[in-house]
Design a protein around this motif. Sequence first.
Motif, PDB file in Angstrom:
ATOM      1  N   GLY A 109      32.356  48.297 -52.687  1.00  0.00           N
ATOM      2  CA  GLY A 109      30.958  48.248 -53.091  1.00  0.00           C
ATOM      3  C   GLY A 109      29.998  47.847 -51.993  1.00  0.00           C
ATOM      4  O   GLY A 109      28.808  48.139 -52.083  1.00  0.00           O
ATOM      5  N   ASP A 110      30.442  47.212 -50.945  1.00  0.00           N
ATOM      6  CA  ASP A 110      29.526  46.706 -49.924  1.00  0.00           C
ATOM      7  C   ASP A 110      29.471  47.651 -48.717  1.00  0.00           C
ATOM      8  O   ASP A 110      29.951  47.336 -47.643  1.00  0.00           O
ATOM      9  CB  ASP A 110      29.933  45.299 -49.495  1.00  0.00           C
ATOM     10  N   VAL A 111      28.864  48.827 -48.883  1.00  0.00           N
ATOM     11  CA  VAL A 111      28.688  49.821 -47.815  1.00  0.00           C
ATOM     12  C   VAL A 111      27.322  49.587 -47.198  1.00  0.00           C
ATOM     13  O   VAL A 111      26.319  49.426 -47.898  1.00  0.00           O
ATOM     14  CB  VAL A 111      28.800  51.262 -48.373  1.00  0.00           C
ATOM     15  N   ALA A 112      27.266  49.581 -45.884  1.00  0.00           N
ATOM     16  CA  ALA A 112      25.996  49.367 -45.179  1.00  0.00           C
ATOM     17  C   ALA A 112      25.027  50.490 -45.499  1.00  0.00           C
ATOM     18  O   ALA A 112      25.414  51.631 -45.779  1.00  0.00           O
ATOM     19  CB  ALA A 112      26.248  49.294 -43.669  1.00  0.00           C
ATOM     20  N   GLU A 113      23.734  50.146 -45.465  1.00  0.00           N
ATOM     21  CA  GLU A 113      22.678  51.105 -45.820  1.00  0.00           C
ATOM     22  C   GLU A 113      22.718  52.365 -44.943  1.00  0.00           C
ATOM     23  O   GLU A 113      22.576  53.475 -45.437  1.00  0.00           O
ATOM     24  CB  GLU A 113      21.316  50.413 -45.705  1.00  0.00           C
ATOM     25  N   GLU A 114      22.914  52.213 -43.624  1.00  0.00           N
ATOM     26  CA  GLU A 114      22.904  53.375 -42.708  1.00  0.00           C
ATOM     27  C   GLU A 114      24.153  54.237 -42.843  1.00  0.00           C
ATOM     28  O   GLU A 114      24.178  55.385 -42.416  1.00  0.00           O
ATOM     29  CB  GLU A 114      22.746  52.923 -41.240  1.00  0.00           C
ATOM     30  N   LEU A 115      25.200  53.724 -43.509  1.00  0.00           N
ATOM     31  CA  LEU A 115      26.436  54.491 -43.706  1.00  0.00           C
ATOM     32  C   LEU A 115      26.586  55.012 -45.131  1.00  0.00           C
ATOM     33  O   LEU A 115      27.572  55.688 -45.442  1.00  0.00           O
ATOM     34  CB  LEU A 115      27.650  53.629 -43.348  1.00  0.00           C
ATOM     35  N   SER A 116      25.626  54.733 -45.972  1.00  0.00           N
ATOM     36  CA  SER A 116      25.742  55.118 -47.382  1.00  0.00           C
ATOM     37  C   SER A 116      25.710  56.634 -47.591  1.00  0.00           C
ATOM     38  O   SER A 116      26.162  57.125 -48.629  1.00  0.00           O
ATOM     39  CB  SER A 116      24.631  54.447 -48.197  1.00  0.00           C
TER      40      SER A 116
ATOM     41  N   GLU B 232      46.251  55.803 -40.483  1.00  0.00           N
ATOM     42  CA  GLU B 232      45.901  54.433 -40.853  1.00  0.00           C
ATOM     43  C   GLU B 232      44.396  54.207 -40.743  1.00  0.00           C
ATOM     44  O   GLU B 232      43.779  53.573 -41.614  1.00  0.00           O
ATOM     45  CB  GLU B 232      46.668  53.443 -39.950  1.00  0.00           C
ATOM     46  N   GLU B 233      43.771  54.727 -39.704  1.00  0.00           N
ATOM     47  CA  GLU B 233      42.324  54.574 -39.533  1.00  0.00           C
ATOM     48  C   GLU B 233      41.558  55.341 -40.604  1.00  0.00           C
ATOM     49  O   GLU B 233      40.535  54.886 -41.115  1.00  0.00           O
ATOM     50  CB  GLU B 233      41.910  55.056 -38.134  1.00  0.00           C
ATOM     51  N   GLU B 234      42.062  56.497 -40.989  1.00  0.00           N
ATOM     52  CA  GLU B 234      41.421  57.261 -42.074  1.00  0.00           C
ATOM     53  C   GLU B 234      41.539  56.499 -43.390  1.00  0.00           C
ATOM     54  O   GLU B 234      40.607  56.503 -44.208  1.00  0.00           O
ATOM     55  CB  GLU B 234      42.058  58.647 -42.169  1.00  0.00           C
ATOM     56  N   ARG B 235      42.681  55.899 -43.619  1.00  0.00           N
ATOM     57  CA  ARG B 235      42.862  55.106 -44.834  1.00  0.00           C
ATOM     58  C   ARG B 235      41.881  53.927 -44.837  1.00  0.00           C
ATOM     59  O   ARG B 235      41.304  53.593 -45.878  1.00  0.00           O
ATOM     60  CB  ARG B 235      44.307  54.609 -44.920  1.00  0.00           C
ATOM     61  N   THR B 236      41.646  53.318 -43.677  1.00  0.00           N
ATOM     62  CA  THR B 236      40.685  52.211 -43.560  1.00  0.00           C
ATOM     63  C   THR B 236      39.282  52.690 -43.929  1.00  0.00           C
ATOM     64  O   THR B 236      38.544  51.999 -44.654  1.00  0.00           O
ATOM     65  CB  THR B 236      40.689  51.652 -42.123  1.00  0.00           C
ATOM     66  N   LEU B 237      38.898  53.863 -43.446  1.00  0.00           N
ATOM     67  CA  LEU B 237      37.580  54.418 -43.782  1.00  0.00           C
ATOM     68  C   LEU B 237      37.454  54.665 -45.279  1.00  0.00           C
ATOM     69  O   LEU B 237      36.427  54.342 -45.890  1.00  0.00           O
ATOM     70  CB  LEU B 237      37.345  55.725 -43.014  1.00  0.00           C
TER      71      LEU B 237
ATOM     72  N   LYS C  94      32.440  48.699 -36.116  1.00  0.00           N
ATOM     73  CA  LYS C  94      33.805  49.231 -36.122  1.00  0.00           C
ATOM     74  C   LYS C  94      33.876  50.486 -37.002  1.00  0.00           C
ATOM     75  O   LYS C  94      34.506  51.479 -36.645  1.00  0.00           O
ATOM     76  CB  LYS C  94      34.781  48.168 -36.609  1.00  0.00           C
ATOM     77  N   ILE C  95      33.220  50.487 -38.131  1.00  0.00           N
ATOM     78  CA  ILE C  95      33.208  51.644 -39.040  1.00  0.00           C
ATOM     79  C   ILE C  95      32.492  52.826 -38.373  1.00  0.00           C
ATOM     80  O   ILE C  95      32.941  53.970 -38.475  1.00  0.00           O
ATOM     81  CB  ILE C  95      32.553  51.280 -40.393  1.00  0.00           C
ATOM     82  N   GLU C  96      31.393  52.552 -37.692  1.00  0.00           N
ATOM     83  CA  GLU C  96      30.682  53.630 -36.992  1.00  0.00           C
ATOM     84  C   GLU C  96      31.571  54.247 -35.919  1.00  0.00           C
ATOM     85  O   GLU C  96      31.584  55.473 -35.740  1.00  0.00           O
ATOM     86  CB  GLU C  96      29.381  53.105 -36.383  1.00  0.00           C
ATOM     87  N   LEU C  97      32.302  53.404 -35.199  1.00  0.00           N
ATOM     88  CA  LEU C  97      33.249  53.917 -34.195  1.00  0.00           C
ATOM     89  C   LEU C  97      34.329  54.773 -34.839  1.00  0.00           C
ATOM     90  O   LEU C  97      34.678  55.850 -34.337  1.00  0.00           O
ATOM     91  CB  LEU C  97      33.891  52.750 -33.441  1.00  0.00           C
ATOM     92  N   LEU C  98      34.866  54.294 -35.961  1.00  0.00           N
ATOM     93  CA  LEU C  98      35.901  55.067 -36.673  1.00  0.00           C
ATOM     94  C   LEU C  98      35.347  56.391 -37.190  1.00  0.00           C
ATOM     95  O   LEU C  98      36.019  57.429 -37.146  1.00  0.00           O
ATOM     96  CB  LEU C  98      36.471  54.239 -37.822  1.00  0.00           C
ATOM     97  N   LEU C  99      34.108  56.354 -37.685  1.00  0.00           N
ATOM     98  CA  LEU C  99      33.483  57.598 -38.168  1.00  0.00           C
ATOM     99  C   LEU C  99      33.311  58.606 -37.028  1.00  0.00           C
ATOM    100  O   LEU C  99      33.564  59.800 -37.195  1.00  0.00           O
ATOM    101  CB  LEU C  99      32.129  57.297 -38.802  1.00  0.00           C
TER     102      LEU C  99
END
Length: 158
Positions: free
Chosen positions: A33-40, A21-26, A5-10
Amino acid sequence: MDTKKIELLLERYWEAETSLEEERTLREYFRGGDVAEELSQWKPFFEAQAGEETLGEDFDERLMGLISDEAPMVKAKVVSLRDRLMPLFKAASVVAIILTVGGALQAPWDSSWNTVEDYAVLEHDVDTVTAVRPVQAVNAADTQGDSLKVTMPVEAKD
């Protein structure tokens, strides 16, 4: 939060298709603290955005206050038609002066006018009527031969 879902939003964010609202979610996801390794790799970008302040309700008033305080009023200079055409008038006068001086300097430069006797003969001819010699054309029907024959009266020499 789901990584897909985060990759889609990005993806939608980079194409400028997300809502506020979607930008605020991002922003909230990357602030956590729990950001996925590929999105860091995007974490510093969204953290920097989180520190920015919003414009606020009185932004327009503050901006107009800064503009009016710092920028002096500039008055436009009124340019008359005479002022706009003055360079043209100057150029025309220079051309007229050059043509006048050039015309005044036109003189017979050949050697036939270099002696005093030549001027004396010219002055004598101008004073008398002999300077103007009448030209008489002959009617082509009255004569035989050359149709362009012009006769000049012969003067008696003193």
